[in-house]
Design a protein around this motif. Structure first.
Motif, PDB file in Angstrom:
ATOM      1  N   GLN A 218     -49.142  -2.593 -48.881  1.00  0.00           N
ATOM      2  CA  GLN A 218     -49.408  -2.242 -47.486  1.00  0.00           C
ATOM      3  C   GLN A 218     -49.833  -3.427 -46.629  1.00  0.00           C
ATOM      4  N   LEU A 219     -49.972  -4.612 -47.227  1.00  0.00           N
ATOM      5  CA  LEU A 219     -50.440  -5.768 -46.459  1.00  0.00           C
ATOM      6  C   LEU A 219     -49.423  -6.206 -45.412  1.00  0.00           C
ATOM      7  N   ARG A 220     -48.130  -6.013 -45.667  1.00  0.00           N
ATOM      8  CA  ARG A 220     -47.131  -6.393 -44.671  1.00  0.00           C
ATOM      9  C   ARG A 220     -47.335  -5.617 -43.371  1.00  0.00           C
ATOM     10  N   ASP A 221     -47.444  -4.283 -43.477  1.00  0.00           N
ATOM     11  CA  ASP A 221     -47.616  -3.470 -42.275  1.00  0.00           C
ATOM     12  C   ASP A 221     -49.023  -3.591 -41.700  1.00  0.00           C
ATOM     13  N   LEU A 222     -50.011  -3.816 -42.560  1.00  0.00           N
ATOM     14  CA  LEU A 222     -51.376  -3.968 -42.063  1.00  0.00           C
ATOM     15  C   LEU A 222     -51.484  -5.194 -41.159  1.00  0.00           C
ATOM     16  N   PHE A 223     -50.878  -6.301 -41.568  1.00  0.00           N
ATOM     17  CA  PHE A 223     -50.923  -7.525 -40.777  1.00  0.00           C
ATOM     18  C   PHE A 223     -49.773  -7.616 -39.776  1.00  0.00           C
ATOM     19  N   GLY A 224     -48.845  -6.664 -39.818  1.00  0.00           N
ATOM     20  CA  GLY A 224     -47.707  -6.705 -38.899  1.00  0.00           C
ATOM     21  C   GLY A 224     -46.805  -7.893 -39.130  1.00  0.00           C
ATOM     22  N   LEU A 225     -46.621  -8.301 -40.380  1.00  0.00           N
ATOM     23  CA  LEU A 225     -45.829  -9.492 -40.698  1.00  0.00           C
ATOM     24  C   LEU A 225     -44.342  -9.236 -40.488  1.00  0.00           C
ATOM     25  N   HIS A 226     -43.622 -10.271 -40.092  1.00  0.00           N
ATOM     26  CA  HIS A 226     -42.182 -10.172 -39.876  1.00  0.00           C
ATOM     27  C   HIS A 226     -41.468 -10.481 -41.198  1.00  0.00           C
ATOM     28  N   ILE A 227     -41.383  -9.479 -42.047  1.00  0.00           N
ATOM     29  CA  ILE A 227     -40.718  -9.601 -43.346  1.00  0.00           C
ATOM     30  C   ILE A 227     -39.647  -8.533 -43.399  1.00  0.00           C
ATOM     31  N   ALA A 228     -38.403  -8.961 -43.533  1.00  0.00           N
ATOM     32  CA  ALA A 228     -37.301  -8.001 -43.512  1.00  0.00           C
ATOM     33  C   ALA A 228     -37.319  -7.088 -44.731  1.00  0.00           C
ATOM     34  N   ARG A 229     -37.635  -7.664 -45.888  1.00  0.00           N
ATOM     35  CA  ARG A 229     -37.582  -6.870 -47.126  1.00  0.00           C
ATOM     36  C   ARG A 229     -38.594  -7.402 -48.115  1.00  0.00           C
ATOM     37  N   MET A 230     -39.440  -6.526 -48.609  1.00  0.00           N
ATOM     38  CA  MET A 230     -40.453  -6.919 -49.586  1.00  0.00           C
ATOM     39  C   MET A 230     -39.882  -6.802 -50.990  1.00  0.00           C
ATOM     40  N   PRO A 231     -40.136  -7.792 -51.864  1.00  0.00           N
ATOM     41  CA  PRO A 231     -39.705  -7.659 -53.257  1.00  0.00           C
ATOM     42  C   PRO A 231     -40.511  -6.585 -53.974  1.00  0.00           C
ATOM     43  N   ALA A 232     -40.062  -6.253 -55.192  1.00  0.00           N
ATOM     44  CA  ALA A 232     -40.700  -5.150 -55.913  1.00  0.00           C
ATOM     45  C   ALA A 232     -41.852  -5.600 -56.798  1.00  0.00           C
ATOM     46  N   ASP A 233     -41.786  -6.837 -57.361  1.00  0.00           N
ATOM     47  CA  ASP A 233     -42.818  -7.225 -58.327  1.00  0.00           C
ATOM     48  C   ASP A 233     -44.004  -7.869 -57.629  1.00  0.00           C
TER      49      ASP A 233
ATOM     50  N   PHE B  84     -46.165 -10.576 -58.110  1.00  0.00           N
ATOM     51  CA  PHE B  84     -46.328 -11.978 -57.760  1.00  0.00           C
ATOM     52  C   PHE B  84     -45.342 -12.409 -56.676  1.00  0.00           C
ATOM     53  N   SER B  85     -44.139 -11.837 -56.679  1.00  0.00           N
ATOM     54  CA  SER B  85     -43.196 -12.138 -55.601  1.00  0.00           C
ATOM     55  C   SER B  85     -43.705 -11.607 -54.273  1.00  0.00           C
ATOM     56  N   GLN B  86     -44.353 -10.441 -54.291  1.00  0.00           N
ATOM     57  CA  GLN B  86     -44.933  -9.896 -53.070  1.00  0.00           C
ATOM     58  C   GLN B  86     -46.005 -10.835 -52.517  1.00  0.00           C
ATOM     59  N   LEU B  87     -46.891 -11.321 -53.398  1.00  0.00           N
ATOM     60  CA  LEU B  87     -47.934 -12.231 -52.940  1.00  0.00           C
ATOM     61  C   LEU B  87     -47.333 -13.508 -52.370  1.00  0.00           C
ATOM     62  N   SER B  88     -46.272 -14.002 -52.999  1.00  0.00           N
ATOM     63  CA  SER B  88     -45.628 -15.223 -52.518  1.00  0.00           C
ATOM     64  C   SER B  88     -45.016 -15.009 -51.138  1.00  0.00           C
ATOM     65  N   VAL B  89     -44.312 -13.911 -50.944  1.00  0.00           N
ATOM     66  CA  VAL B  89     -43.679 -13.624 -49.644  1.00  0.00           C
ATOM     67  C   VAL B  89     -44.744 -13.415 -48.578  1.00  0.00           C
ATOM     68  N   LEU B  90     -45.809 -12.698 -48.920  1.00  0.00           N
ATOM     69  CA  LEU B  90     -46.883 -12.481 -47.950  1.00  0.00           C
ATOM     70  C   LEU B  90     -47.519 -13.810 -47.532  1.00  0.00           C
ATOM     71  N   GLY B  91     -47.722 -14.707 -48.485  1.00  0.00           N
ATOM     72  CA  GLY B  91     -48.309 -16.002 -48.167  1.00  0.00           C
ATOM     73  C   GLY B  91     -47.418 -16.844 -47.269  1.00  0.00           C
ATOM     74  N   ARG B  92     -46.101 -16.789 -47.492  1.00  0.00           N
ATOM     75  CA  ARG B  92     -45.184 -17.596 -46.677  1.00  0.00           C
ATOM     76  C   ARG B  92     -45.052 -17.082 -45.250  1.00  0.00           C
ATOM     77  N   HIS B  93     -45.340 -15.787 -45.025  1.00  0.00           N
ATOM     78  CA  HIS B  93     -45.165 -15.206 -43.693  1.00  0.00           C
ATOM     79  C   HIS B  93     -46.490 -14.863 -43.018  1.00  0.00           C
ATOM     80  N   ILE B  94     -47.599 -15.336 -43.544  1.00  0.00           N
ATOM     81  CA  ILE B  94     -48.890 -14.967 -42.973  1.00  0.00           C
ATOM     82  C   ILE B  94     -49.035 -15.490 -41.542  1.00  0.00           C
ATOM     83  N   HIS B  95     -48.287 -16.530 -41.183  1.00  0.00           N
ATOM     84  CA  HIS B  95     -48.384 -17.084 -39.824  1.00  0.00           C
ATOM     85  C   HIS B  95     -47.780 -16.156 -38.782  1.00  0.00           C
TER      86      HIS B  95
END
Length: 573
Positions: A162-177, A179-190
């Protein structure tokens, strides 16, 4: 021509068949006799309350699972109706559950929505067969350490998802696993949207504080009329958060993503029954997801039903009518109802159905006594959806994320981590292993490894509890005292006895005292046979005393019965 022998044979087959399979009898049939107007009013009131609570949760679970909001809504409506009408519990509410978010999202990402529907329907068949074959009671044997481990693991995964929607991040598609989720969230936190973050945190904080506001301990609200506080405390917090924050976002024109901007409109009509395209080759590829859905559905629904039994018993007082019919749930009937719901719902565009703890507790607290409340809950939700579907377009996804964070917080049994020092090393090892593997890999791996660890550690514990002592009451007697369970994990303790008997002087009598031997398996019997052979080869006397119960039964069914008997007869070499 039917003979008496064939008739008797058929009767024996029918009796055996009746004992092996469960009878399909919904709890609703047992609660209707004596059903009166006061019960109806209580059930209707409880059903309406739960229907209101289910609205935001159903949408949130579907969105978090990678599906459209209507998938969760119709799952709650149709699945909830079938579980209430066909189930084996008085008050359980069925529908989409937070525990399935991670599982469903992973299946959607790997196999697509059509294959999710196929896997769900196949899981429904498995659940139906499990109930029919009376396997419902087996789910109760899952160790608590495993349940706590995978429940906390799922809660962590739900929160992270739920961190993508909580922070309103512009991520087209979240991975399923994980550690990949944490990596994608970190790259788009800006790309964080602080309006969305504010709405989400306000929603989560409000839900945490809502029950405390009306408890009478907050000075600002303690002076309110008691009846007003009672009504406010009964008002579902998620619904209050959904409506108030949606209105605030709309009135202030906050630049946040909503259900409408991501998914479009929600249909204002009943779903159409549609068979997805599938083949047996596809079904074979979905074996693992199918069994994962079936296993989680069985565990979740029966744990919820057991909790409902306990809560219903605690809340039943002289002023509160007890539930009509049997009090405790029927696990086999509940599994058959869950199976039927999961077979039907996918063909109407839904997602997996199971028992839901939060809505079931709400149902009990609202005064429900029979499955009628579950039926009313489904009808209430259907009316709301058909009448107010267009309004759902304005719901901010950050608000749904806040609701799911609150669900994840309540789902986890976090105090178990603080209490781990009180438990054994075995308990801690199984719980932490299941917790970690559920997060790193998936629920299936976590439960499988947890069960294997539990079995291995149980064997080790039982082997340690077994005792084989060699005593010398007098100069001419050796006494072997067996205590506990002699099985494949404990037979090594007899090796030292064999060596001691081989060195015993001639003329010694060996007395085997089995009065405290409670269990014996074939490996243990083989070890005792070797012990006897060592005595016989040495030419020593041999007496056996105290055999009873299961060890004696095993010996009587083997060729060792002549060597081991309750009679104290000597056997010379």
């Amino acid at each position: 021509m039917t003979t008496p022998d064939t008739t008797a044979w058929r009767q024996r087959i029918h009796r055996l068949f009746d004992q092996r399979v469960a009878r399909f009898r919904p709890r609703l049939l047992d609660t209707l006799p004596g059903y009166d107007r006061p019960r109806l009013l209580r059930d209707v009131g409880a059903g309406i309350t739960v229907g209101v609570v289910a609205l935001p949760l159903a949408m949130a679970f579907a969105v978090a699972s990678g599906l459209k909001p209507e998938a969760g809504l119709w799952t709650a409506i149709i699945g909830g109706l079938l579980v209430a009408a066909l189930g084996g519990s008085n008050v359980q509410i069925g529908g989409p559950a937070g525990a399935f978010i991670v599982i469903v999202y992973d299946i959607v990402q790997r196999h697509g929505v059509p294959n999710l529907l196929i896997a769900t329907a196949c899981a429904g068949v498995i659940l139906l067969l499990m109930g029919w074959l009376r396997l419902g009671s087996l789910v109760r044997h899952v160790p608590v350490s495993i349940v706590v481990g995978f429940t906390n693991g799922i809660a962590v995964l739900v929160a992270v998802s739920q961190l993508r929607d909580l922070f309103g991040l512009h991520i087209a598609r979240m991975p399923a696993d994980f550690f990949s989720q944490l990596s994608v969230l970190g790259r788009h936190i800006h790309t964080a949207n602080f309006y969305a973050l504010g709405l989400g945190l306000l929603c989560f904080g409000g839900l945490m504080l809502w029950p405390k506001l009306w408890s009478g301990k907050v000075p600002l609200f303690s002076n309110l009329d008691r009846r007003m506080r009672h009504v406010a405390s009964r008002t579902p917090g998620p619904m209050v958060a959904l409506v108030s924050l949606t209105l605030a976002a709309w009135a202030l024109s906050l630049p946040v993503e909503t259900i409408g901007t991501r998914f479009g409109s929600i249909p204002q009509s009943l779903p159409v029954f549609e068979l997805p395209n599938f083949s047996w080759e596809t079904v074979r590829l979905l074996v693992a997801p199918t069994f994962t859905i079936a296993l989680l559905g069985a565990v979740e629904s029966l744990l919820c039903a057991r909790m409902a039994d306990q809560a219903l018993a605690q809340m039943t007082t002289a002023a509160t009518p007890a539930a009509a019919g049997p009090r405790r749930h029927d696990p086999n009937q509940e599994l058959m109802a869950q199976g039927a719901a999961n077979i039907v719902v996918p063909f109407l565009g839904g997602m997996p159905v199971t028992g839901t703890i939060a809505r079931t507790v709400t149902n009990i607290r609202a005064g429900a006594t029979t499955p009628v409340s579950g039926i009313v809950h489904a009808l209430t939700l259907m009316v709301i959806v058909l009448a107010a579907a267009p309004l759902a377009l304005y719901v901010p996804l950050a608000v749904l994320a806040g609701i799911l964070l609150f669900v994840a917080w309540n789902m986890g049994d976090w105090h178990e981590f603080a209490r781990m020092r009180r438990f054994s090393t075995h308990y801690r090892l199984v719980m932490l292993s299941t917790f970690a593997l559920t997060i790193v890999f998936d629920l299936t791996v976590g439960i499988q490894v947890g069960l294997v660890l539990s079995c291995v550690l149980f064997v080790r514990r039982m082997a340690v509890l077994f005792r084989a002592e060699l005593l010398r009451p007098d100069a001419h007697t050796l006494q072997i005292q067996l205590e506990g369970s002699l099985f494949f994990g404990a037979v090594a303790q007899l090796d030292a006895l064999v060596a001691a008997l081989e060195a015993a002087p001639l003329g010694t009598t060996v007395r085997l005292d089995a009065s405290t031997l409670v269990y014996l398996d074939t490996t243990g019997l083989e070890a005792l046979t070797q012990l006897h052979d060592a005595v016989a080869a040495r030419g020593l006397g041999w007496h056996v005393t105290g055999l009873h119960g299961q060890p004696l039964s095993l010996m009587e069914r083997s060729d060792a019965a002549c060597r081991f008997s309750n009679a104290s007869t000597a056997v010379s070499g």
